[in-house]
Design a protein around this motif. Structure first.
Motif, PDB file in Angstrom:
ATOM      1  N   MET A   8      11.270 -51.050 -27.702  1.00 27.27           N
ATOM      2  CA  MET A   8      12.527 -51.552 -27.138  1.00 27.27           C
ATOM      3  C   MET A   8      13.716 -51.071 -27.976  1.00 27.27           C
ATOM      4  O   MET A   8      14.769 -50.693 -27.431  1.00 27.27           O
ATOM      5  CB  MET A   8      12.505 -53.074 -27.089  1.00 27.27           C
ATOM      6  CG  MET A   8      11.534 -53.652 -26.069  1.00 27.27           C
ATOM      7  SD  MET A   8      11.966 -53.177 -24.376  1.00 27.27           S
ATOM      8  CE  MET A   8      13.551 -53.993 -24.193  1.00 27.27           C
ATOM      9  N   GLY A   9      13.534 -51.073 -29.300  1.00 27.19           N
ATOM     10  CA  GLY A   9      14.618 -50.613 -30.163  1.00 27.19           C
ATOM     11  C   GLY A   9      14.928 -49.141 -29.968  1.00 27.19           C
ATOM     12  O   GLY A   9      16.092 -48.738 -29.891  1.00 27.19           O
ATOM     13  N   LEU A  10      13.864 -48.326 -29.860  1.00 31.06           N
ATOM     14  CA  LEU A  10      14.068 -46.897 -29.635  1.00 31.06           C
ATOM     15  C   LEU A  10      14.709 -46.630 -28.275  1.00 31.06           C
ATOM     16  O   LEU A  10      15.590 -45.768 -28.146  1.00 31.06           O
ATOM     17  CB  LEU A  10      12.727 -46.162 -29.733  1.00 31.06           C
ATOM     18  CG  LEU A  10      12.112 -46.058 -31.136  1.00 31.06           C
ATOM     19  CD1 LEU A  10      10.714 -45.459 -31.061  1.00 31.06           C
ATOM     20  CD2 LEU A  10      13.009 -45.198 -32.031  1.00 31.06           C
ATOM     21  N   THR A  11      14.262 -47.379 -27.264  1.00 30.94           N
ATOM     22  CA  THR A  11      14.835 -47.211 -25.923  1.00 30.94           C
ATOM     23  C   THR A  11      16.320 -47.544 -25.918  1.00 30.94           C
ATOM     24  O   THR A  11      17.144 -46.811 -25.350  1.00 30.94           O
ATOM     25  CB  THR A  11      14.101 -48.107 -24.909  1.00 30.94           C
ATOM     26  OG1 THR A  11      12.704 -47.782 -24.909  1.00 30.94           O
ATOM     27  CG2 THR A  11      14.670 -47.909 -23.510  1.00 30.94           C
ATOM     28  N   THR A  12      16.664 -48.653 -26.551  1.00 30.87           N
ATOM     29  CA  THR A  12      18.078 -49.046 -26.637  1.00 30.87           C
ATOM     30  C   THR A  12      18.893 -48.002 -27.382  1.00 30.87           C
ATOM     31  O   THR A  12      20.015 -47.662 -26.976  1.00 30.87           O
ATOM     32  CB  THR A  12      18.207 -50.403 -27.342  1.00 30.87           C
ATOM     33  OG1 THR A  12      17.436 -51.387 -26.634  1.00 30.87           O
ATOM     34  CG2 THR A  12      19.658 -50.853 -27.404  1.00 30.87           C
ATOM     35  N   ALA A  13      18.339 -47.473 -28.465  1.00 32.72           N
ATOM     36  CA  ALA A  13      19.048 -46.455 -29.246  1.00 32.72           C
ATOM     37  C   ALA A  13      19.289 -45.195 -28.429  1.00 32.72           C
ATOM     38  O   ALA A  13      20.369 -44.600 -28.474  1.00 32.72           O
ATOM     39  CB  ALA A  13      18.267 -46.130 -30.508  1.00 32.72           C
ATOM     40  N   VAL A  14      18.276 -44.786 -27.662  1.00 29.92           N
ATOM     41  CA  VAL A  14      18.413 -43.590 -26.818  1.00 29.92           C
ATOM     42  C   VAL A  14      19.507 -43.796 -25.776  1.00 29.92           C
ATOM     43  O   VAL A  14      20.329 -42.904 -25.519  1.00 29.92           O
ATOM     44  CB  VAL A  14      17.065 -43.253 -26.143  1.00 29.92           C
ATOM     45  CG1 VAL A  14      17.265 -42.194 -25.064  1.00 29.92           C
ATOM     46  CG2 VAL A  14      16.067 -42.769 -27.175  1.00 29.92           C
ATOM     47  N   ILE A  15      19.522 -44.979 -25.163  1.00 29.28           N
ATOM     48  CA  ILE A  15      20.539 -45.278 -24.138  1.00 29.28           C
ATOM     49  C   ILE A  15      21.936 -45.240 -24.748  1.00 29.28           C
ATOM     50  O   ILE A  15      22.872 -44.666 -24.176  1.00 29.28           O
ATOM     51  CB  ILE A  15      20.263 -46.637 -23.483  1.00 29.28           C
ATOM     52  CG1 ILE A  15      18.957 -46.570 -22.668  1.00 29.28           C
ATOM     53  CG2 ILE A  15      21.430 -47.070 -22.592  1.00 29.28           C
ATOM     54  CD1 ILE A  15      18.520 -47.908 -22.117  1.00 29.28           C
ATOM     55  N   LEU A  16      22.095 -45.853 -25.918  1.00 30.16           N
ATOM     56  CA  LEU A  16      23.404 -45.883 -26.567  1.00 30.16           C
ATOM     57  C   LEU A  16      23.867 -44.488 -26.955  1.00 30.16           C
ATOM     58  O   LEU A  16      25.042 -44.122 -26.765  1.00 30.16           O
ATOM     59  CB  LEU A  16      23.345 -46.781 -27.806  1.00 30.16           C
ATOM     60  CG  LEU A  16      23.228 -48.288 -27.545  1.00 30.16           C
ATOM     61  CD1 LEU A  16      23.038 -49.043 -28.855  1.00 30.16           C
ATOM     62  CD2 LEU A  16      24.465 -48.815 -26.808  1.00 30.16           C
ATOM     63  N   ILE A  17      22.968 -43.691 -27.506  1.00 32.78           N
ATOM     64  CA  ILE A  17      23.318 -42.325 -27.893  1.00 32.78           C
ATOM     65  C   ILE A  17      23.698 -41.500 -26.671  1.00 32.78           C
ATOM     66  O   ILE A  17      24.664 -40.728 -26.690  1.00 32.78           O
ATOM     67  CB  ILE A  17      22.157 -41.663 -28.654  1.00 32.78           C
ATOM     68  CG1 ILE A  17      21.954 -42.358 -30.013  1.00 32.78           C
ATOM     69  CG2 ILE A  17      22.405 -40.172 -28.857  1.00 32.78           C
ATOM     70  CD1 ILE A  17      20.715 -41.899 -30.742  1.00 32.78           C
TER      71      ILE A  17
END
Length: 288
Positions: A8-17
């Motif tokens: 979930m953290g990686l997914t959120t980071a990808v979306i934000l980037i």
């Protein structure tokens, strides 16, 4: 659980980037991110209007109860307030890039202002790819280029439309379309004479990204509106063009975001449907 949290953290980071890297303008909020840049308003994608206008350039005329037409009305109110306060009688509608939709904005705004009892002139200053004459089924000449070349008089270049409050000056003869004349004293004198006849002169022009005509005209008109198409132009382009307009005589009135789309099931699409249903009920009640 740790793996779930990590994913979930990686997914959120990808979306934000991805959002940070995506510089495309999607709506008014993206314009608001550009320092000292006013947002005049937005127009929905005409293809999503439930009233189904056949042609975007004449949507206000053909579907006055449509959602797109209502967006034009709201924009007219905002723009009218700005130009009345400053006393402007000429406004340059400058597209940021090709297909931004400036011509669509010019024709629909002209219709909206004319229905508010303003005497309006559409001036086709796009000497490179003119289209106003075709939209109104008029001849391209005589027109603006011929007046600037002193080959014809203003009265001979003005064309009537089926709207008594709306006139058009087309682009003019191909042999007289000299781009440099748009920034001359002759252009300024012509605008002064037209401003004495009309409450509002709306100018269409070639895209600022590919031509310098808008920059030259910005020293002759009262105000400038920059048009950006959603999901097409980027914030960097709008910021650069806005800064270039800031150094001209004309007041930079703000940016209009054109072709704003709704996500499937999103609130914007729901609002469009509700607005369309309300307009239809009001029309049915008036006809009853």
């Amino acid at each position: 659980p740790a793996g779930f949290v990590l994913i979930m953290g990686l997914t959120t980071a990808v979306i934000l980037i991805r959002e940070l890297l995506d510089q495309r303008i999607k709506g008014p909020s993206d314009i608001a991110m550009i320092p000292r840049t006013a947002v005049l308003g937005m127009l929905p994608d005409v293809a999503e209007d439930p009233s189904r206008p056949e042609r975007a350039e004449s949507a206000f005329h053909d579907r006055p109860a449509g959602v797109f037409a209502e967006g034009v009305r709201q924009l007219r109110v905002t723009l009218a307030s700005k130009i009345q306060q400053a006393g402007h009688r000429s406004v340059l509608i400058a597209p940021a890039a090709p297909r931004s939709g400036a011509t669509t904005l010019v024709t629909n705004l002209a219709e909206a202002f004319s229905r508010a009892d303003a005497k309006v002139l559409i001036l086709d200053a796009n000497l490179r790819r003119p289209g106003i004459h075709r939209l109104f089924n008029l001849d391209a000449a005589p027109g603006l280029a011929d007046v600037l070349a002193k080959a014809t008089d203003i009265d001979d270049a003005l064309c009537k439309t089926d709207n008594p409050n709306l006139d058009v000056m087309t682009v003019g003869s191909p042999e007289h379309r000299v781009f440099e004349r748009l920034s001359t004293e002759g252009m300024g004198e012509l605008l002064a004479r037209l401003e004495a006849r009309y409450d509002l002169v709306l100018l269409d022009v070639a895209p600022a990204q590919v031509a310098g005509d808008a920059a030259g005209l910005a020293n002759r008109v009262g105000g400038v509106v920059l048009v950006a198409r959603a999901l097409s132009e980027k914030r960097g382009l709008i910021a650069r063009l806005k800064n270039e307009r800031s150094g001209t005589h004309a007041e930079f009135l703000g940016v209009v975001v054109n072709g704003v789309r709704s996500s499937a099931g999103g609130y914007f699409k729901r609002n469009m449907r509700e607005a369309h249903a309300y307009q239809n009920k009001a029309k049915a009640a008036a006809d009853a």
